[in-house]
Design a protein around this motif. Structure first.
Motif, PDB file in Angstrom:
ATOM      1  N   LYS A  60      55.076  19.112  -5.894  1.00 42.40           N
ATOM      2  CA  LYS A  60      55.465  18.530  -4.603  1.00 42.40           C
ATOM      3  C   LYS A  60      54.315  18.663  -3.601  1.00 42.40           C
ATOM      4  N   LEU A  61      53.227  17.996  -3.940  1.00 41.25           N
ATOM      5  CA  LEU A  61      52.005  18.077  -3.133  1.00 41.25           C
ATOM      6  C   LEU A  61      52.294  17.668  -1.690  1.00 41.25           C
ATOM      7  N   ALA A  62      51.758  18.447  -0.761  1.00 40.03           N
ATOM      8  CA  ALA A  62      51.993  18.163   0.663  1.00 40.03           C
ATOM      9  C   ALA A  62      50.834  18.723   1.471  1.00 40.03           C
ATOM     10  N   ASP A  63      49.665  18.096   1.337  1.00 41.02           N
ATOM     11  CA  ASP A  63      48.472  18.644   1.983  1.00 41.02           C
ATOM     12  C   ASP A  63      47.567  17.491   2.422  1.00 41.02           C
ATOM     13  N   ILE A  64      46.395  17.810   2.912  1.00 41.90           N
ATOM     14  CA  ILE A  64      45.434  16.751   3.222  1.00 41.90           C
ATOM     15  C   ILE A  64      44.927  16.154   1.911  1.00 41.90           C
ATOM     16  N   GLY A  65      44.456  14.916   1.976  1.00 41.28           N
ATOM     17  CA  GLY A  65      44.019  14.209   0.768  1.00 41.28           C
ATOM     18  C   GLY A  65      43.026  15.000  -0.065  1.00 41.28           C
ATOM     19  N   ALA A  78      47.714  15.538 -17.310  1.00 37.67           N
ATOM     20  CA  ALA A  78      48.995  14.934 -16.934  1.00 37.67           C
ATOM     21  C   ALA A  78      48.820  13.456 -16.613  1.00 37.67           C
ATOM     22  N   SER A  79      49.912  12.707 -16.714  1.00 39.65           N
ATOM     23  CA  SER A  79      49.831  11.273 -16.418  1.00 39.65           C
ATOM     24  C   SER A  79      50.323  10.947 -15.016  1.00 39.65           C
ATOM     25  N   SER A  80      51.108  11.876 -14.431  1.00 41.38           N
ATOM     26  CA  SER A  80      51.795  11.535 -13.189  1.00 41.38           C
ATOM     27  C   SER A  80      51.926  12.759 -12.282  1.00 41.38           C
ATOM     28  N   PHE A  81      52.010  12.500 -10.986  1.00 42.17           N
ATOM     29  CA  PHE A  81      52.064  13.588 -10.004  1.00 42.17           C
ATOM     30  C   PHE A  81      53.113  13.280  -8.936  1.00 42.17           C
ATOM     31  N   ILE A  82      53.834  14.343  -8.525  1.00 44.36           N
ATOM     32  CA  ILE A  82      54.833  14.173  -7.464  1.00 44.36           C
ATOM     33  C   ILE A  82      54.274  14.744  -6.159  1.00 44.36           C
ATOM     34  N   ALA A  83      54.401  13.956  -5.091  1.00 43.77           N
ATOM     35  CA  ALA A  83      53.991  14.432  -3.759  1.00 43.77           C
ATOM     36  C   ALA A  83      55.144  14.209  -2.782  1.00 43.77           C
ATOM     37  N   HIS A  84      55.119  14.965  -1.697  1.00 39.12           N
ATOM     38  CA  HIS A  84      56.109  14.745  -0.637  1.00 39.12           C
ATOM     39  C   HIS A  84      55.703  13.521   0.177  1.00 39.12           C
ATOM     40  N   SER A  85      56.678  12.758   0.604  1.00 34.27           N
ATOM     41  CA  SER A  85      56.359  11.595   1.427  1.00 34.27           C
ATOM     42  C   SER A  85      56.234  11.960   2.908  1.00 34.27           C
ATOM     43  N   PHE A  86      56.853  13.077   3.325  1.00 31.05           N
ATOM     44  CA  PHE A  86      56.864  13.383   4.768  1.00 31.05           C
ATOM     45  C   PHE A  86      55.476  13.676   5.323  1.00 31.05           C
ATOM     46  N   LEU A  96      45.262  10.213  -1.800  1.00 35.88           N
ATOM     47  CA  LEU A  96      45.779  10.629  -3.108  1.00 35.88           C
ATOM     48  C   LEU A  96      46.069   9.407  -3.977  1.00 35.88           C
ATOM     49  N   LYS A  97      46.725   8.399  -3.396  1.00 35.37           N
ATOM     50  CA  LYS A  97      47.082   7.201  -4.166  1.00 35.37           C
ATOM     51  C   LYS A  97      45.823   6.503  -4.685  1.00 35.37           C
ATOM     52  N   LYS A  98      44.813   6.408  -3.825  1.00 35.45           N
ATOM     53  CA  LYS A  98      43.563   5.747  -4.219  1.00 35.45           C
ATOM     54  C   LYS A  98      42.926   6.493  -5.404  1.00 35.45           C
ATOM     55  N   ALA A 102      42.522   5.075  -9.244  1.00 36.60           N
ATOM     56  CA  ALA A 102      41.182   4.989  -9.845  1.00 36.60           C
ATOM     57  C   ALA A 102      41.122   5.720 -11.179  1.00 36.60           C
ATOM     58  N   ASN A 103      42.014   6.685 -11.368  1.00 35.39           N
ATOM     59  CA  ASN A 103      42.017   7.465 -12.608  1.00 35.39           C
ATOM     60  C   ASN A 103      43.201   7.117 -13.517  1.00 35.39           C
ATOM     61  N   SER A 104      43.821   5.981 -13.254  1.00 35.19           N
ATOM     62  CA  SER A 104      44.969   5.491 -14.049  1.00 35.19           C
ATOM     63  C   SER A 104      46.104   6.506 -14.158  1.00 35.19           C
ATOM     64  N   LYS A 105      46.402   7.161 -13.064  1.00 34.49           N
ATOM     65  CA  LYS A 105      47.519   8.116 -13.016  1.00 34.49           C
ATOM     66  C   LYS A 105      48.612   7.576 -12.090  1.00 34.49           C
ATOM     67  N   ASN A 106      49.827   8.053 -12.335  1.00 31.34           N
ATOM     68  CA  ASN A 106      50.970   7.581 -11.543  1.00 31.34           C
ATOM     69  C   ASN A 106      51.321   8.543 -10.412  1.00 31.34           C
ATOM     70  N   LEU A 107      51.836   7.957  -9.334  1.00 29.15           N
ATOM     71  CA  LEU A 107      52.323   8.772  -8.220  1.00 29.15           C
ATOM     72  C   LEU A 107      53.832   8.570  -8.044  1.00 29.15           C
ATOM     73  N   TYR A 108      54.542   9.689  -7.891  1.00 32.23           N
ATOM     74  CA  TYR A 108      55.952   9.651  -7.487  1.00 32.23           C
ATOM     75  C   TYR A 108      56.054  10.322  -6.123  1.00 32.23           C
ATOM     76  N   LEU A 109      56.849   9.757  -5.234  1.00 26.19           N
ATOM     77  CA  LEU A 109      57.069  10.373  -3.924  1.00 26.19           C
ATOM     78  C   LEU A 109      58.499  10.889  -3.824  1.00 26.19           C
ATOM     79  N   VAL A 110      58.646  12.056  -3.205  1.00 28.71           N
ATOM     80  CA  VAL A 110      59.988  12.603  -2.981  1.00 28.71           C
ATOM     81  C   VAL A 110      60.639  11.797  -1.853  1.00 28.71           C
ATOM     82  N   ALA A 111      61.796  11.224  -2.161  1.00 30.20           N
ATOM     83  CA  ALA A 111      62.539  10.468  -1.150  1.00 30.20           C
ATOM     84  C   ALA A 111      63.707  11.296  -0.619  1.00 30.20           C
TER      85      ALA A 111
END
Ligand code: C5P
Length: 213
Positions: A60-65, A78-86, A96-98, A102-111
């Motif tokens: 649940k990443l929640a920091d500066i880029g 890993a193929s995918s990473f979860i970060a907080h949207s807040f 982070l998304k960029k 660029a590294n063909s990894k997925n992002l999930y955001l906590v809703a």
């Protein structure tokens, strides 16, 4: 579809058990307790050649880029990473998304978190961040079925993954029936006397429920 289950691995399971389970899982989500227990090297070794669709890191990443990128860089297996949207877009999730793209990894955001005390005060803000970042998917608690239906309506085909099934009180299959793609299940599997048998039973319950929803 092979399975609707993502195993939340917050505690180590043996390689042998994971190998047994791989064909009955969509993916594996690894948590901070697991990585603190095993270390990055052993975690990578344990998961390296498993045949699942996604290995999702849930810190649940929640920091500066810059800091989030440094964390992700160290977990490139890993193929995918979860970060907080807040945390918001500029200087954080945009970077982070960029980097992940660029590294063909997925992002999930906590809703929506699955616990009782999660506030809906920030829903509009969170939805705007999700729209702006356009991640592969979002995390919506399986204990909040109305929220799953609401986010499914608002975000069309975006992948929805839902924790809270079993141990936190939600019933297997209900999140998928409400609009989720996958159900995240941890303790009910890894604490079972026979984790593989528990997974099989859960898969069957979900399959049966989904046929009738
Ligand atoms: O053991 P259990 O099935 O309750 O595990 C749920 C997993 O999903 C844990 O890894 C927890 O960190 C995660 N999670 C959650 N609620 C959220 C987001 C993630 O329970 N909203």
């Amino acid at each position: 579809m092979k399975s609707r289950v993502i195993l939340a691995m917050d505690k180590p399971l043996s390689y042998q058990i994971l190998k047994e389970m791989e064909n009955e899982l969509y993916g594996i989500k690894i948590g901070l307790p697991l990585v603190l227990d095993l270390g990055v090297h052993k975690t990578r070794e344990l998961l390296n050649d498993l045949n699942v669709e996604e290995i999702i890191v849930d810190f649940k990443l929640a920091d500066i880029g810059f800091i989030m990128k440094s964390i992700v860089e160290k977990l490139s297996f890993a193929s995918s990473f979860i970060a907080h949207s807040f945390i918001g877009v500029k200087g954080a999730l945009d970077e982070l998304k960029k980097y992940l793209d660029a590294n063909s990894k997925n992002l999930y955001l906590v809703a929506v978190m699955s616990h009782e005390g999660w506030s809906t005060l920030f829903t509009d803000y969170i939805k705007n961040v999700i729209r702006e970042i356009s991640p592969k998917g979002i995390v919506v608690g399986g204990t909040k079925l109305d929220s799953i239906t609401e986010y499914r309506k608002d975000f069309g085909k975006m992948t929805i993954i839902s924790p809270g099934m079993g141990s936190q009180g939600a019933s297997y299959g209900d999140a998928v029936c409400a609009g989720a793609d996958y159900e995240i299940i941890g303790r009910s599997i890894y604490n079972a006397e026979n984790p593989f048998a528990a997974l099989r039973t859960i898969n069957k319950i979900i399959e049966d429920k989904v046929m009738n929803c």
